[in-house]
Write a protein that holds these residues in place. Structure first.
Motif, PDB file in Angstrom:
ATOM      1  N   ALA A 101     -69.366  33.220  35.686  1.00  0.00           N
ATOM      2  CA  ALA A 101     -69.103  32.024  34.878  1.00  0.00           C
ATOM      3  C   ALA A 101     -70.335  31.565  34.104  1.00  0.00           C
ATOM      4  CB  ALA A 101     -68.593  30.902  35.768  1.00  0.00           C
ATOM      5  N   HIS A 102     -71.527  31.926  34.566  1.00  0.00           N
ATOM      6  CA  HIS A 102     -72.710  31.505  33.821  1.00  0.00           C
ATOM      7  C   HIS A 102     -72.846  32.272  32.516  1.00  0.00           C
ATOM      8  CE1 HIS A 102     -73.767  34.921  36.167  1.00  0.00           C
ATOM      9  NE2 HIS A 102     -75.016  34.973  35.772  1.00  0.00           N
ATOM     10  N   HIS A 103     -72.249  33.460  32.428  1.00  0.00           N
ATOM     11  CA  HIS A 103     -72.246  34.189  31.158  1.00  0.00           C
ATOM     12  C   HIS A 103     -71.148  33.632  30.250  1.00  0.00           C
ATOM     13  CE1 HIS A 103     -75.215  36.829  32.641  1.00  0.00           C
ATOM     14  NE2 HIS A 103     -74.440  37.433  33.521  1.00  0.00           N
ATOM     15  N   ALA A 104     -69.953  33.592  30.790  1.00  0.00           N
ATOM     16  CA  ALA A 104     -68.824  33.074  30.024  1.00  0.00           C
ATOM     17  C   ALA A 104     -67.818  32.536  31.022  1.00  0.00           C
ATOM     18  CB  ALA A 104     -68.195  34.179  29.188  1.00  0.00           C
ATOM     19  N   VAL A 105     -67.374  31.326  30.771  1.00  0.00           N
ATOM     20  CA  VAL A 105     -66.517  30.696  31.763  1.00  0.00           C
ATOM     21  C   VAL A 105     -65.106  31.288  31.754  1.00  0.00           C
ATOM     22  CG1 VAL A 105     -65.751  28.779  30.325  1.00  0.00           C
ATOM     23  CG2 VAL A 105     -65.981  28.445  32.799  1.00  0.00           C
ATOM     24  N   SER A 106     -64.715  31.871  30.630  1.00  0.00           N
ATOM     25  CA  SER A 106     -63.403  32.522  30.596  1.00  0.00           C
ATOM     26  C   SER A 106     -63.495  33.854  31.321  1.00  0.00           C
ATOM     27  CB  SER A 106     -62.965  32.760  29.156  1.00  0.00           C
ATOM     28  OG  SER A 106     -63.057  31.576  28.434  1.00  0.00           O
ATOM     29  N   GLU A 107     -62.586  34.033  32.254  1.00  0.00           N
ATOM     30  CA  GLU A 107     -62.681  35.265  33.043  1.00  0.00           C
ATOM     31  C   GLU A 107     -62.163  36.456  32.252  1.00  0.00           C
ATOM     32  OE1 GLU A 107     -60.515  33.248  35.914  1.00  0.00           O
ATOM     33  OE2 GLU A 107     -62.270  31.965  35.817  1.00  0.00           O
TER      34      GLU A 107
ATOM     35  N   PHE B 234     -62.262  38.182  49.656  1.00  0.00           N
ATOM     36  CA  PHE B 234     -63.326  38.287  48.642  1.00  0.00           C
ATOM     37  C   PHE B 234     -63.486  36.962  47.914  1.00  0.00           C
ATOM     38  CE2 PHE B 234     -65.002  39.437  44.491  1.00  0.00           C
ATOM     39  CZ  PHE B 234     -66.033  40.289  44.840  1.00  0.00           C
ATOM     40  N   SER B 235     -64.702  36.500  47.744  1.00  0.00           N
ATOM     41  CA  SER B 235     -64.899  35.158  47.206  1.00  0.00           C
ATOM     42  C   SER B 235     -65.625  35.159  45.860  1.00  0.00           C
ATOM     43  CB  SER B 235     -65.697  34.311  48.196  1.00  0.00           C
ATOM     44  OG  SER B 235     -67.057  34.650  48.139  1.00  0.00           O
ATOM     45  N   GLY B 236     -65.507  34.065  45.177  1.00  0.00           N
ATOM     46  CA  GLY B 236     -66.343  33.793  44.012  1.00  0.00           C
ATOM     47  C   GLY B 236     -65.961  34.485  42.735  1.00  0.00           C
ATOM     48  N   ARG B 237     -64.760  35.013  42.616  1.00  0.00           N
ATOM     49  CA  ARG B 237     -64.498  35.803  41.405  1.00  0.00           C
ATOM     50  C   ARG B 237     -64.328  34.948  40.157  1.00  0.00           C
ATOM     51  NH1 ARG B 237     -58.429  38.121  41.687  1.00  0.00           N
ATOM     52  NH2 ARG B 237     -57.476  36.363  42.708  1.00  0.00           N
ATOM     53  N   THR B 238     -64.032  33.651  40.326  1.00  0.00           N
ATOM     54  CA  THR B 238     -63.958  32.828  39.111  1.00  0.00           C
ATOM     55  C   THR B 238     -65.293  32.147  38.823  1.00  0.00           C
ATOM     56  OG1 THR B 238     -63.196  30.836  40.238  1.00  0.00           O
ATOM     57  CG2 THR B 238     -61.508  32.370  39.496  1.00  0.00           C
ATOM     58  N   ALA B 239     -66.297  32.428  39.648  1.00  0.00           N
ATOM     59  CA  ALA B 239     -67.599  31.796  39.431  1.00  0.00           C
ATOM     60  C   ALA B 239     -68.722  32.803  39.226  1.00  0.00           C
ATOM     61  CB  ALA B 239     -67.942  30.902  40.618  1.00  0.00           C
ATOM     62  N   MET B 240     -68.562  34.029  39.715  1.00  0.00           N
ATOM     63  CA  MET B 240     -69.701  34.951  39.723  1.00  0.00           C
ATOM     64  C   MET B 240     -70.193  35.311  38.326  1.00  0.00           C
ATOM     65  SD  MET B 240     -67.602  37.923  41.641  1.00  0.00           S
ATOM     66  CE  MET B 240     -68.926  39.040  41.914  1.00  0.00           C
TER      67      MET B 240
ATOM     68  N   ARG C  19     -73.424  28.426  42.437  1.00  0.00           N
ATOM     69  CA  ARG C  19     -72.701  28.126  41.211  1.00  0.00           C
ATOM     70  C   ARG C  19     -71.287  27.686  41.544  1.00  0.00           C
ATOM     71  NH1 ARG C  19     -72.822  33.091  38.789  1.00  0.00           N
ATOM     72  NH2 ARG C  19     -75.005  32.649  38.391  1.00  0.00           N
TER      73      ARG C  19
ATOM     74  N   VAL D 245     -69.592  24.648  34.350  1.00  0.00           N
ATOM     75  CA  VAL D 245     -70.187  25.571  35.318  1.00  0.00           C
ATOM     76  C   VAL D 245     -71.487  24.944  35.805  1.00  0.00           C
ATOM     77  CG1 VAL D 245     -71.109  27.871  35.677  1.00  0.00           C
ATOM     78  CG2 VAL D 245     -69.146  27.547  34.186  1.00  0.00           C
TER      79      VAL D 245
ATOM     80  N   ARG E  90     -65.806  23.773  27.906  1.00  0.00           N
ATOM     81  CA  ARG E  90     -65.495  24.212  29.265  1.00  0.00           C
ATOM     82  C   ARG E  90     -66.698  24.856  29.939  1.00  0.00           C
ATOM     83  NH1 ARG E  90     -61.351  28.953  30.829  1.00  0.00           N
ATOM     84  NH2 ARG E  90     -61.728  28.857  33.069  1.00  0.00           N
ATOM     85  N   GLN E  91     -67.519  25.516  29.145  1.00  0.00           N
ATOM     86  CA  GLN E  91     -68.694  26.187  29.718  1.00  0.00           C
ATOM     87  C   GLN E  91     -69.602  25.194  30.444  1.00  0.00           C
ATOM     88  OE1 GLN E  91     -69.240  29.680  29.479  1.00  0.00           O
ATOM     89  NE2 GLN E  91     -70.796  29.197  30.996  1.00  0.00           N
TER      90      GLN E  91
ATOM     91  N   ALA F  34     -67.591  29.580  50.013  1.00  0.00           N
ATOM     92  CA  ALA F  34     -67.042  30.505  49.025  1.00  0.00           C
ATOM     93  C   ALA F  34     -65.796  31.196  49.568  1.00  0.00           C
ATOM     94  CB  ALA F  34     -68.085  31.532  48.634  1.00  0.00           C
TER      95      ALA F  34
ATOM     96  N   ASN G 138     -67.774  26.673  39.559  1.00  0.00           N
ATOM     97  CA  ASN G 138     -67.064  26.607  38.297  1.00  0.00           C
ATOM     98  C   ASN G 138     -66.050  25.468  38.398  1.00  0.00           C
ATOM     99  OD1 ASN G 138     -65.520  26.982  36.052  1.00  0.00           O
ATOM    100  ND2 ASN G 138     -65.037  29.140  36.431  1.00  0.00           N
TER     101      ASN G 138
ATOM    102  N   ASP H  46     -61.582  30.478  44.512  1.00  0.00           N
ATOM    103  CA  ASP H  46     -62.755  31.353  44.394  1.00  0.00           C
ATOM    104  C   ASP H  46     -63.743  30.883  43.342  1.00  0.00           C
ATOM    105  OD1 ASP H  46     -61.932  32.965  46.380  1.00  0.00           O
ATOM    106  OD2 ASP H  46     -61.004  34.473  45.102  1.00  0.00           O
ATOM    107  N   CYS H  47     -63.971  29.554  43.282  1.00  0.00           N
ATOM    108  CA  CYS H  47     -64.820  29.046  42.208  1.00  0.00           C
ATOM    109  C   CYS H  47     -66.264  28.828  42.664  1.00  0.00           C
ATOM    110  CB  CYS H  47     -64.242  27.778  41.608  1.00  0.00           C
ATOM    111  SG  CYS H  47     -64.441  26.333  42.643  1.00  0.00           S
ATOM    112  N   ILE H  48     -66.593  29.220  43.911  1.00  0.00           N
ATOM    113  CA  ILE H  48     -67.974  29.068  44.379  1.00  0.00           C
ATOM    114  C   ILE H  48     -68.594  30.446  44.508  1.00  0.00           C
ATOM    115  CG2 ILE H  48     -69.464  28.174  46.204  1.00  0.00           C
ATOM    116  CD1 ILE H  48     -67.257  26.291  47.003  1.00  0.00           C
ATOM    117  N   SER H  49     -69.763  30.607  43.958  1.00  0.00           N
ATOM    118  CA  SER H  49     -70.457  31.870  44.141  1.00  0.00           C
ATOM    119  C   SER H  49     -71.933  31.579  44.370  1.00  0.00           C
ATOM    120  CB  SER H  49     -70.187  32.748  42.922  1.00  0.00           C
ATOM    121  OG  SER H  49     -71.345  33.278  42.408  1.00  0.00           O
TER     122      SER H  49
ATOM    123  N   TYR I 206     -72.460  41.600  42.998  1.00  0.00           N
ATOM    124  CA  TYR I 206     -73.205  41.176  41.815  1.00  0.00           C
ATOM    125  C   TYR I 206     -73.890  42.356  41.119  1.00  0.00           C
ATOM    126  CZ  TYR I 206     -72.758  36.556  44.037  1.00  0.00           C
ATOM    127  OH  TYR I 206     -72.287  35.417  44.636  1.00  0.00           O
TER     128      TYR I 206
END
Lengths: 171, 911
Positions: free
Chosen positions: B711-717, B703-709, A84, A122, A118-119, A58, A86, A64-67, B243
């Motif tokens: 994403a399970h709710h909505a992929v658009s940030e 800081f990591s994961g901001r485009t994924a944290m 996860r 994920v 797109r969803q 991550a 993305n 930053d697409c890994i969380s 989170y």
């Protein structure tokens, strides 16, 4: 004038060359094992999850697409509670694989993951984890690291002496 | 100033320090392990080697340990000399021969001093091919995790735990390369400062166990500068979130307040923020379902409160801004302080003493340098833990004179301790029962509050004739008073510590008299008074009516509705009184973050942000106003109490509140309304503050994961959350350099990922932060030659037949309302009990563990007896605030009920 004729000739000659274009999807491209495609999470030779939730992938990820969230089982073995990726952000740079100290995260030669929505790009842990060691066979991180987990106590890792008896007076 | 030459470059440095400190102060990266700025040098790890040269002509030089060598004028040394570098690389290679190579599963990773120093020294390849030494770990209780394989034998843990914090149950065992740091057997680490081991240990041997339950690397935390809410000292902390839940509290260096350390209640008490008992939605009891949106709640409030005659009840654990907003909303005449009668008197008296008295109210740092201390009526370890740690350092002051005489620098820790041996400076403790500090005290007295006050008055009289005379003292008391007076008079920087914990005004007055008397002779004398809660002093400065008068106002119909701010009234007033008050009120509106007995009775409950979800200012016991910052953005319904009050004010078209938009507006209004709060504007920079046009990021650049944290709710940030109240951002974008001291979210410097990076933020190592330490002192002593003395010397305590005089006892884990909701703290809290002395127990025919029935303020209470022979005969100790012990205003007389009494009422449980 001559050059125009020459060019036309050369172009015409190409009609008899071997085709570079392949008839995808009927015909599949030949991809090599180190081709950087879809990301998977692999298992160790004992089929335990390799990922220990260290967060290095991550941190290395430039987009930053890994969380993930690390957690521990009752024996002290760490694994990701969720993991996860993305893929709508992923640039397949392979930095995560490079950063991984346990060979858990690997990029495999598969790129057929297009989606209309797109969803759907994920991916959660259930979509990522495979029942295989992937490209790197035989490596088990916990056999090397000095943490005790279920089935491996202190001093039982590779290159370790049995635990010190603190009460011993022997020099 | 001395001139030293480092790699042929001259530098001006302060003499008296060691070369390592000098190098670090100058910003030179020099690796080290065993040295710690608060604990000095022992030269154990050999990591900070540098070359020292005789003179300019000397090219060979010699290797020395920079932490053991004092700064001398014209000393020539080299940090970069190849041989020194190679030496350091070898040393770390040796230290790493047994390292378990488990960084990936180590909680220290990413904030690890060993990682930093390994990289700094250049060691990167393992050549040692033999087997590694391993250890078994120990169970050390709910706070710390033990992973002994990672140890590099720097001895910092035992030096902190035993030498600095006075612990007894952590030590070093075995010999040669089998050295083991742990307890003699598995068990809970007893010391109240054990959590600091997680920061003191340069590797991952001791790590935060609560962090492990929801582990996050330091680089992934969203952090904000905060202030501890669990006692009145206001230690600075950094709070980290990931989170949406609070993950970790670390100490935030403040050279004037807590320095490098915090206590375990402050470090591990944070989990109440993640508690299931949190109020997360606005509740309107008449609605179905009760949980409503912010708009509906405000609509409801508008409907109900538009016509109401409102009163407001403030809180000593809410920020100054929230209290002021409530005061402004309900009007000065309708604002009541939500504290118990006795506490209000005591805090008001404390404030008066600090304001009018001639003695300076010492900061914690100054306490450490006091050379004679007299503690009256306080069990510091349990009421103000970090103050106890500071007192532990103060008893070293007088013996250190001997060290100075022997020309040994103070930082030569092993030599200094060897010379001092067990000698301790004067520390006198007069307390209700035995305290943990007794072991380092010159003399102690365990007595009832009145007897403590009499001793105090006697000491004051012996120091200055102007102080009132105490008659009928026993011979023992007289000798002790004389001994204390002599020690205080001869000291250069004497200090009196007292506070509200004994529940006695007389004790406070006695303390004030001694401080006043000392100031007639020694101008440098100081006083420290502890108060019950994190913002008790701020609330007292703000001022308001008594809680009792709020009850009367509702009962007599002067008012019909009440807004209660972050307060559980059942913890500060009698149950029947509160029941009848809440019953009589037409509308009860409670703003709080946790469900408790008061929110149960409220018709409208609004979710308020905790310290981690709100911005605000607290005034600590020193009178220092300190800002704490929201750590993470919250869902819209959960917001700061003051923002709720502004919303309510706006909907009611309040002339003042309608104009407020953010924190700065309230602070501006507060500073204008009240002269004593003028300083708070300078406590922290305003929201418009920018460096190079940028805000300060709460997240690290890694800081990591901001485009994924999410994403399970909505992929658009979504758009990044904004912070209109502070110069901080909730993202990683912003100014990357050093921010002003009061808004440092976390300490980090290139190559220094661990907490040790604080070196880079200090003017000098172990001194103030750059541009001054955070916080503004609002109270300064008056310079006067005429000391005012309190004259009401109490009568000595006399036992009463069939009665017990109930005095409050405190527990670091248990007495505080919020921290007890953290599972780790709850595990360390004692069971409810009542403490009586053996003679009383014998007279009542009770044994340890038997139930004692007594009636206190019309409530019948049954609690198991704990025999405590330090309690005065005729008095009994009742643990204050402990779950299972009902509220009572203490001290008070309890009537002992005969065992035969038919048991009608179950003991009431206060949640």
């Amino acid at each position: 004038m001559f050059s125009i004729l020459r060019s036309m000739g050369l172009t015409f000659l190409h009609a008899f060359h071997k085709r570079d274009t392949i008839q995808y999807p009927e015909e599949k491209a030949k991809l090599f094992p180190r081709w950087r495609g879809r990301i998977v999470l692999t298992r160790d030779p004992d089929m335990g999850e390799r990922c220990v939730g260290c967060y290095l992938c991550a941190a290395a990820c430039p987009v930053d697409c890994i969380s993930l969230q690390a957690t521990e089982d009752e024996t002290g073995r760490r694994y990701p509670e969720f993991f996860r990726i993305n893929f709508s952000r992923c640039i397949f740079c392979g930095f995560c694989e490079e950063a991984c100290p346990t060979y858990a995260i690997q990029l495999i030669p598969d790129f057929e993951m297009a989606e209309y929505n797109r969803q759907n790009l994920v991916y959660e842990k259930k979509d990522l984890l495979i029942n295989s060691q992937g490209k790197y066979l035989g490596y088990n991180y916990y056999k090397v690291a000095g943490m005790a987990i279920g089935g491996k106590g202190k001093g039982e890792a590779i290159n370790e002496n049995p635990p010190v008896d603190v009460k011993s007076l022997i020099p | 100033m001395a001139t030293i030459y480092i790699d042929n470059v001259p530098y001006e440095v302060k003499p008296g320090k060691n070369l390592l400190e000098a190098c670090l102060t100058l910003g030179i990266n020099l690796p080290y392990f065993c040295w710690h700025p608060a604990m000095g040098s022992v030269g154990a790890c050999r990591q900070c080697a540098v070359k020292v040269f005789k003179d300019e002509a000397d090219t060979k030089g010699r290797l020395i340990m920079s932490c053991m060598e004092p700064v001398r004028d014209n000393i020539r040394l080299s940090v970069d000399e190849p041989e020194a570098k190679e030496f350091r690389e070898h040393v770390i290679e040796w230290l790493m021969t047994n390292h378990p190579h488990d960084c990936a599963v180590c909680d220290e990773g990413g904030a690890c001093h060993l990682q930093d120093m390994t990289v700094m020294s250049g060691h990167n390849y393992r050549r040692y091919e033999y087997k590694k030494r391993t250890y078994q770990n120990q169970y050390l209780g709910p706070f710390l995790n033990h992973e002994m394989n990672r140890c590099i034998q720097c001895y910092r843990c035992v030096r902190f735990y035993k030498d600095y914090a006075g612990g007894h149950d952590l030590d070093v065992f075995a010999a040669h390369n089998h050295v083991y740091f742990g307890r003699h057997e598995n068990g809970v680490l007893e010391n109240e400062f054990s959590g600091n081991l997680a920061e003191v240990c340069p590797t991952g041997v001791f790590t935060d166990k609560t962090l492990k339950q929801h582990y996050t690397r330091k680089w992934d935390l969203t952090m904000a500068p905060s202030v501890c809410q669990h006692c009145s000292l206001g230690c600075n902390i950094s709070a980290g979130e990931r989170y949406g839940s609070l993950r970790q509290i670390t100490s935030r260096y403040n050279g004037e307040v807590n320095g490098y350390f915090i206590c375990d209640r402050g470090r591990f008490g944070y989990e109440f923020v993640n508690s299931p008992a949190r109020i997360r939605k606005a509740l309107v009891r008449t609605h179905l379902p009760e949980a409503v949106t912010k708009e509906v709640a405000l609509q409801e409030i508008w409907g109900e409160l538009r016509q109401a005659r409102l009163i407001g009840i403030g809180s000593p654990r809410a920020s100054l801004e929230s209290n002021f907003a409530l005061k402004a909303l309900v009007g000065e005449n309708n604002f009541h302080l939500g504290v118990d009668e006795n506490d209000q008197d005591l805090v008001d008296l404390s404030l008066k003493i600090l304001r009018k008295g001639p003695a300076r109210n010492f900061s914690l740092r100054e306490v450490e340098t006091a050379d004679a201390v007299f503690i009256l009526g306080e069990d510091l370890t349990n009421t103000a833990p970090m103050l106890a740690l500071a007192v532990r350092q103060s008893v070293r002051q007088q013996p250190l004179a001997q060290v100075a005489q022997a020309s040994i620098p103070f930082w030569q820790d092993a030599a200094a301790r060897e010379l001092v041996q067990d000698k301790k400076g004067p520390l006198f403790i007069a307390s209700i029962t035995a305290t943990k500090l007794d072991e380092i005290a010159t003399a102690t007295a365990h007595a009832s509050p009145d007897a403590i006050a009499r001793l105090g008055f006697a000491v004051a009289n012996l120091i200055s004739e102007n102080s009132p005379v105490v008659t009928h003292l026993s011979e023992a008391e007289e000798t002790m008073a004389q001994q204390i007076a002599d020690a205080l008079k001869t000291a250069k920087k004497p200090l009196i510590i007292s506070g509200c914990a004994s529940g006695s005004e007389a004790v406070l007055k006695a303390a004030a008299n001694i401080a006043g008397a000392l100031c007639e002779q020694v101008k440098t004398a100081g006083i420290v008074l502890t108060v019950p809660e994190c913002n008790s002093l701020g609330l007292a400065m703000l001022g308001g009516h008594r809680l009792e008068s709020a009850f009367e106002a509702i009962q007599n119909g002067y008012a019909d509705s009440v807004i209660i701010l972050e307060n559980n009234l059942y913890r500060c007033a009698n149950k029947t009184a509160v029941d009848s008050f809440l019953g009589h009120a037409k509308e009860v509106l409670v703003l709080d973050h946790l469900h408790h007995a008061t929110t149960e009775k409220a018709r409208i409950v609004l979710p308020a942000g905790t310290f981690a979800e709100a911005d605000g200012t607290l005034v600590n016991n020193e009178g220092r106003a300190q800002r704490f910052y929201q750590v993470y953005p919250t869902p819209e319904d959960l917001q700061e109490s003051w923002r709720w009050l502004i919303n309510i004010g706006t909907s009611l078209r309040h002339p003042v509140l309608s104009n407020w938009k953010n924190l700065d507006d309230i602070n501006q209004a507060l500073a204008e309304a009240d002269n004593q709060f003028k300083g708070i504007l300078a406590a922290a920079p305003p929201a418009e503050f920018r460096i190079a046009g940028q805000k300060i990021p709460r997240e690290s650049h890694r800081f990591s994961g901001r485009t994924a944290m999410n994403a399970h709710h909505a992929v658009s940030e979504p758009k990044p959350p904004e912070d209109p109240d502070t110069p901080l951002t909730f993202t990683m974008e912003g100014y990357r350099g050093e921010p002003p001291s009061s808004i440092i979210p976390f300490f980090w410097s290139p190559g220094w990922n661990s907490i040790q990076s604080v070196n880079k933020y200090q003017e000098e190592i172990g001194g103030h932060l750059h541009h001054g330490d955070p916080g503004i002192r609002l109270i300064e002593p008056v310079q006067t030659n005429l000391t005012h003395y309190f004259s009401e010397v109490p009568e000595d305590f006399a036992p009463l037949q069939n009665h017990l005089f109930m005095v409050p006892l405190y527990h670091i884990f248990g007495s505080e309302e919020q921290s007890i909701l953290a599972p780790g703290i709850a595990q360390r809290a004692p069971e409810p009990y009542v403490a009586i002395c053996e003679a009383d127990a014998h007279a009542l025919q009770l044994k340890e563990g038997n139930n004692l029935d007594f009636s206190l303020e019309h409530q019948i209470i049954r609690l198991p007896v704990k025999i405590n022979n330090d309690i005065t005969k005729g008095t009994a100790g009742l643990p204050k605030g402990l779950p299972g012990v009902p509220y009572a205003e203490l001290p008070a007389w309890a009537i002992i009920l005969k065992q035969e009494t038919t048991w009608k009422h179950q003991p009431q449980i206060i949640s």
